[in-house]
Design a protein around this motif. Sequence first.
Motif, mmCIF file in Angstrom:
data_model
loop_
_atom_site.group_PDB
_atom_site.id
_atom_site.type_symbol
_atom_site.label_atom_id
_atom_site.label_comp_id
_atom_site.label_asym_id
_atom_site.label_seq_id
_atom_site.Cartn_x
_atom_site.Cartn_y
_atom_site.Cartn_z
ATOM 1 N N GLU A 118 42.299 39.972 43.900
ATOM 2 C CA GLU A 118 42.804 38.847 43.654
ATOM 3 C C GLU A 118 42.602 38.070 42.390
ATOM 4 O OE1 GLU A 118 40.358 35.521 45.721
ATOM 5 O OE2 GLU A 118 38.425 36.293 44.558
ATOM 6 N N ASP B 278 50.224 37.256 40.307
ATOM 7 C CA ASP B 278 49.908 38.609 41.617
ATOM 8 C C ASP B 278 50.126 39.872 40.787
ATOM 9 O OD1 ASP B 278 53.098 37.799 41.240
ATOM 10 O OD2 ASP B 278 53.119 39.751 41.633
ATOM 11 N N LYS C 281 37.177 43.218 50.278
ATOM 12 C CA LYS C 281 38.430 42.400 50.066
ATOM 13 C C LYS C 281 39.388 42.819 49.200
ATOM 14 C CE LYS C 281 37.695 37.983 49.825
ATOM 15 N NZ LYS C 281 36.846 36.463 49.358
ATOM 16 N N GLU C 282 40.574 42.283 49.334
ATOM 17 C CA GLU C 282 41.561 42.590 48.342
ATOM 18 C C GLU C 282 41.296 42.192 47.046
ATOM 19 O OE1 GLU C 282 43.436 44.749 51.438
ATOM 20 O OE2 GLU C 282 44.259 44.486 49.265
ATOM 21 N N SER D 108 42.895 30.566 39.068
ATOM 22 C CA SER D 108 42.986 30.416 40.404
ATOM 23 C C SER D 108 42.030 28.954 40.685
ATOM 24 C CB SER D 108 42.284 31.510 41.110
ATOM 25 O OG SER D 108 40.960 31.781 40.624
ATOM 26 N N ARG E 263 38.056 42.299 42.552
ATOM 27 C CA ARG E 263 37.996 42.690 43.883
ATOM 28 C C ARG E 263 36.566 42.648 44.542
ATOM 29 N NH1 ARG E 263 36.968 47.433 46.295
ATOM 30 N NH2 ARG E 263 36.826 48.480 44.329
#
Length: 125
Positions: A46, A108, A43-44, A61, A39
């Motif tokens: 990820e 997720d 921001k969220e 990612s 994080r």
Amino acid sequence: QVQLVESGGGLVQAGGSLRLSCAASGRSVSSGVMGWFRRAPGKEREFVAAITWRSGITTYSDSVKGRFTISTDNAKNTVYLQMNSLKPEDTAVYYCAARVDWSPRLRDVSGYDYWGQGTQVTVSS
């Protein structure tokens, strides 16, 4: 229950490297999945990387692929995140996550049952 403790964060210059560690204790995670999330400020959280404990299947990612490597040491119940060629945009709190069984939801946050407290990584330009 599973307890997760991250370590290895710190301050590093752009282009440098760090290795994060996550030690798991309590309920066995040997049939499950380990992941790393981050994080950044404002921001969220990820997804960064994940690995299946038994088979060693990994996923990353796009932003870290080719620079970061996730691995496990089964004897130590530990997962690692080797981070090379660090960029300022990698600055974030990094979290270790675990689930005790298989799930296709590796990328997720809702796919994981347990979380560590996080470790700060700061990359200076």
